[in-house]
Design an enzyme around this catalytic site. Structure first.
Site, PDB file in Angstrom:
ATOM      1  N   CYS A 130      -2.986  -3.547   0.963  1.00  0.00           N
ATOM      2  CA  CYS A 130      -4.106  -3.905   0.126  1.00  0.00           C
ATOM      3  C   CYS A 130      -3.760  -5.149  -0.940  1.00  0.00           C
ATOM      4  O   CYS A 130      -2.744  -4.478  -1.922  1.00  0.00           O
ATOM      5  CB  CYS A 130      -5.213  -2.369  -0.638  1.00  0.00           C
ATOM      6  SG  CYS A 130      -5.699  -1.947   0.471  1.00  0.00           S
ATOM      7  N   ASP A 138      -6.001   4.873  -8.276  1.00  0.00           N
ATOM      8  CA  ASP A 138      -6.921   4.513  -6.950  1.00  0.00           C
ATOM      9  C   ASP A 138      -7.939   6.082  -7.129  1.00  0.00           C
ATOM     10  O   ASP A 138      -8.827   5.516  -6.206  1.00  0.00           O
ATOM     11  CB  ASP A 138      -5.573   5.950  -5.875  1.00  0.00           C
ATOM     12  CG  ASP A 138      -4.709   5.435  -5.759  1.00  0.00           C
ATOM     13  OD1 ASP A 138      -4.239   4.172  -5.423  1.00  0.00           O
ATOM     14  OD2 ASP A 138      -4.084   5.472  -4.525  1.00  0.00           O
ATOM     15  N   ARG A 167      -7.567   3.586   6.592  1.00  0.00           N
ATOM     16  CA  ARG A 167      -6.204   3.575   5.960  1.00  0.00           C
ATOM     17  C   ARG A 167      -5.845   5.328   5.189  1.00  0.00           C
ATOM     18  O   ARG A 167      -4.804   4.728   4.930  1.00  0.00           O
ATOM     19  CB  ARG A 167      -5.999   1.880   5.061  1.00  0.00           C
ATOM     20  CG  ARG A 167      -5.576   1.132   6.408  1.00  0.00           C
ATOM     21  CD  ARG A 167      -5.089  -0.094   5.788  1.00  0.00           C
ATOM     22  NE  ARG A 167      -3.854   0.259   5.290  1.00  0.00           N
ATOM     23  CZ  ARG A 167      -3.837  -0.108   3.545  1.00  0.00           C
ATOM     24  NH1 ARG A 167      -4.355  -0.643   2.599  1.00  0.00           N
ATOM     25  NH2 ARG A 167      -2.704   0.944   3.009  1.00  0.00           N
ATOM     26  N   ILE A 196      -2.416  -0.125 -14.247  1.00  0.00           N
ATOM     27  CA  ILE A 196      -1.324  -0.090 -13.026  1.00  0.00           C
ATOM     28  C   ILE A 196      -1.559  -1.630 -12.502  1.00  0.00           C
ATOM     29  O   ILE A 196      -1.122  -1.819 -12.256  1.00  0.00           O
ATOM     30  CB  ILE A 196      -1.896   1.713 -12.766  1.00  0.00           C
ATOM     31  CG1 ILE A 196      -1.559   2.170 -13.616  1.00  0.00           C
ATOM     32  CG2 ILE A 196      -0.229   1.143 -11.193  1.00  0.00           C
ATOM     33  CD1 ILE A 196      -0.336   2.811 -14.218  1.00  0.00           C
ATOM     34  N   ARG A 219       2.822  -6.651  -6.913  1.00  0.00           N
ATOM     35  CA  ARG A 219       3.499  -5.350  -6.368  1.00  0.00           C
ATOM     36  C   ARG A 219       4.965  -6.294  -5.997  1.00  0.00           C
ATOM     37  O   ARG A 219       5.236  -5.967  -4.682  1.00  0.00           O
ATOM     38  CB  ARG A 219       2.661  -5.075  -5.491  1.00  0.00           C
ATOM     39  CG  ARG A 219       1.152  -4.693  -5.660  1.00  0.00           C
ATOM     40  CD  ARG A 219       0.551  -4.710  -4.754  1.00  0.00           C
ATOM     41  NE  ARG A 219       0.549  -2.826  -4.268  1.00  0.00           N
ATOM     42  CZ  ARG A 219      -0.583  -2.396  -3.769  1.00  0.00           C
ATOM     43  NH1 ARG A 219      -0.791  -2.541  -2.378  1.00  0.00           N
ATOM     44  NH2 ARG A 219      -0.133  -1.026  -3.172  1.00  0.00           N
ATOM     45  N   PRO A 220       5.655  -6.369  -6.941  1.00  0.00           N
ATOM     46  CA  PRO A 220       7.067  -6.338  -6.739  1.00  0.00           C
ATOM     47  C   PRO A 220       7.521  -5.703  -6.272  1.00  0.00           C
ATOM     48  O   PRO A 220       7.438  -4.613  -6.684  1.00  0.00           O
ATOM     49  CB  PRO A 220       7.125  -7.050  -7.704  1.00  0.00           C
ATOM     50  CG  PRO A 220       6.534  -6.895  -8.796  1.00  0.00           C
ATOM     51  CD  PRO A 220       5.312  -6.177  -8.175  1.00  0.00           C
ATOM     52  N   ILE A 221       9.244  -6.322  -5.215  1.00  0.00           N
ATOM     53  CA  ILE A 221       9.811  -4.734  -4.888  1.00  0.00           C
ATOM     54  C   ILE A 221      10.942  -5.428  -5.208  1.00  0.00           C
ATOM     55  O   ILE A 221      11.839  -4.914  -4.796  1.00  0.00           O
ATOM     56  CB  ILE A 221       9.663  -5.075  -3.295  1.00  0.00           C
ATOM     57  CG1 ILE A 221      10.364  -5.900  -3.052  1.00  0.00           C
ATOM     58  CG2 ILE A 221       8.542  -4.556  -2.846  1.00  0.00           C
ATOM     59  CD1 ILE A 221      10.652  -5.417  -1.155  1.00  0.00           C
ATOM     60  N   LYS A 237      -2.257  11.084   2.335  1.00  0.00           N
ATOM     61  CA  LYS A 237      -2.211   9.866   2.451  1.00  0.00           C
ATOM     62  C   LYS A 237      -0.702   8.950   2.090  1.00  0.00           C
ATOM     63  O   LYS A 237       0.933   8.830   2.365  1.00  0.00           O
ATOM     64  CB  LYS A 237      -2.809   9.029   2.469  1.00  0.00           C
ATOM     65  CG  LYS A 237      -2.616   7.524   3.115  1.00  0.00           C
ATOM     66  CD  LYS A 237      -2.687   6.621   1.979  1.00  0.00           C
ATOM     67  CE  LYS A 237      -2.939   5.076   1.958  1.00  0.00           C
ATOM     68  NZ  LYS A 237      -1.876   3.835   0.943  1.00  0.00           N
ATOM     69  N   ASN A 238      -0.811   9.117   0.208  1.00  0.00           N
ATOM     70  CA  ASN A 238       0.683   8.490   0.230  1.00  0.00           C
ATOM     71  C   ASN A 238       2.518   9.461  -0.133  1.00  0.00           C
ATOM     72  O   ASN A 238       3.054   9.124  -0.224  1.00  0.00           O
ATOM     73  CB  ASN A 238       0.268   8.829  -1.669  1.00  0.00           C
ATOM     74  CG  ASN A 238      -0.376   6.892  -1.698  1.00  0.00           C
ATOM     75  OD1 ASN A 238      -0.779   6.161  -1.074  1.00  0.00           O
ATOM     76  ND2 ASN A 238      -0.894   7.128  -2.717  1.00  0.00           N
TER      77      ASN A 238
END
Length: 425
Positions: free
Chosen positions: A119, A307, A399, A329, A124-126, A24-25
């Site tokens: 989620c 995960d 998902r 994380i 979770r900054p970009i 998936k990732n």
């Protein structure tokens, strides 16, 4: 529309073999990467997950054709592509839509898109992605809920990532493939999914070296062509099934695995007392072992995957003694603990950690998948529990897990989908 739920009758032992789907990732980055090509790109091993449908919908907005040859085999053709604004609601459905930032910036020098979703696992900054784009010569403006990223010309640069972010590493890599000159990404993330994206880009004609190490070098090119690419197996799905097998099976074989990708999990399970045979592309797990408590701390790859800490927590409820899980994380990734407590788990949650006291008997209950891997944790707990477990918000599970209920039924689980009972009153 009625809400869909998953119902599990617990206590059935799992036996047999299960085949892991494509990662998936990796898939959620590979699909945006196809827009960089100037010809058709074929991906095989594509998992049947909701995120693929959402990304295909975004490609439709860009006039990229998506043809499904069979369940896992998709052909993407960007020949008639248009760089339109990505401000539709589908963009906010999943976090991975941000990979279109790097891909469209790389190909066209401009992208305008809504803030991505996904989620909620804490901040979770970009900002690392933005910093990378700016280092390549782009101007970034946030206006009316959209990022506008634009560059007259992208030029290679030396970029140091403050955090070894998977998303930022891939996004900068995609933006840099058409940039003039050489780009060097230092403190790059090393996850297998990054290697998979680099492999695809190189098959297209890019010059990416060092993927899988902490220094990635990209020499810009003028043209990328179409290609054929098989996606790597999903290490998180593989790990989830290994955990299920350890606590719910007599003997279970997990096929289409790259054991190296889940080595940190396998070592921890061996430490706990799980008996396994590890082959080239498979792991055979022998359940019914008395397990010892363990301590787990999540770290960037090749450390223990964040995960997998949620699925593992369900197993730890059955272990003799006190186990401890710390997440470095995503410190807020412990919502699953409250749901497991509803089923009888004895878990104390601290700041970025939890202590699991076992063994405890789990009982079927109505619970909610607050995020994707919380959903996996609840599926495992449902398999272990006495009575029926009803999981709500199953769209989170869909998902990231391809046909999880079908695969579990084939292993002997009593699992089905249905409509939630309406609230009377």
């Amino acid at each position: 529309m009625m809400e869909e739920v998953i119902r599990i009758k617990g206590g059935k032992r799992l036996n047999g073999s299960v085949t892991v789907s494509g990662a998936k990732n990796a898939t959620v980055a590979l699909i945006p990467a196809v827009v960089l090509a100037n010809g058709p790109v074929t991906l095989t091993g594509v998992p049947g997950i909701e995120d693929v449908d959402a990304l295909s919908e975004i490609l439709g907005l860009l006039k990229v054709s998506v043809v499904k040859k069979d369940e896992t085999h998709l052909v993407f053709d960007p020949t008639n592509m248009e760089n339109v604004d990505l401000d539709a609601d589908v963009v906010t459905k999943l976090r991975a839509s941000y990979y279109f930032m790097g891909a469209l910036l790389g190909k066209y020098g401009k992208v305008r898109m809504k803030m991505p979703g996904g989620c909620y696992l804490g901040p979770r900054p970009i900002d690392l992605h933005i910093k990378g784009f700016e280092a390549l010569g782009a101007d970034v403006v946030y206006e009316r809920g959209c990022y506008v990223i634009e560059a007259k010309e992208l030029k290679g640069n030396h970029i140091f990532l403050d955090i070894a972010s998977v998303g930022a590493t891939i996004n900068i890599m995609m933006a840099a493939v058409y940039a003039k000159g050489r780009t060097i990404i230092e403190n790059a993330a090393k996850e297998p999914e990054i290697i998979d994206v680099a492999t695809l880009l190189n098959k297209m004609g890019a010059h990416v070296r060092g993927a899988g190490t902490n220094v990635i070098t990209i020499d810009g090119v003028n043209h990328l062509n179409g290609c054929f690419h098989e996606i790597i197996p999903d290490r998180i799905e593989a790990g989830t099934f290994v955990v299920m097998a350890a606590c719910c099976s007599d003997k279970m074989e997990i096929l289409n695995v790259i054991p190296k990708h889940i080595e940190s999990l396998l070592l921890k399970l061996e430490e706990s007392g799980v008996k396994m045979d590890i082959g080239v592309d498979r792991v055979t797990v022998y359940g019914n072992q008395v397990l010892k408590p363990i301590e787990v701390t999540t770290k960037p790859y090749p450390g223990f995957a964040t995960d997998l800490q949620q699925p593992l927590t369900a197993l730890l409820t059955q272990v003799n003694g006190v186990s401890r899980v710390s997440d470095t994380i995503y410190k807020e990734r412990f919502k699953h603990c409250m749901e497991l407590q509803r089923m009888g788990a004895n878990i104390e949650v601290g700041d970025g950690c939890c202590e699991v006291h076992g063994p405890t008997k789990l009982y079927g209950s109505k619970v909610t998948a607050t995020d994707l891997r919380c959903g996996a944790s609840l599926v495992i707990a449902g398999l272990l529990a006495e009575g029926e477990t009803e999981i709500h918000d199953v769209y989170h599970i869909d998902r990231g897990y391809d046909n999880i209920d079908g695969k579990l039924r084939d292993l002997g689980a009593m699992i089905e989908r249905g409509e939630a009972e309406p609230i009377r009153g």
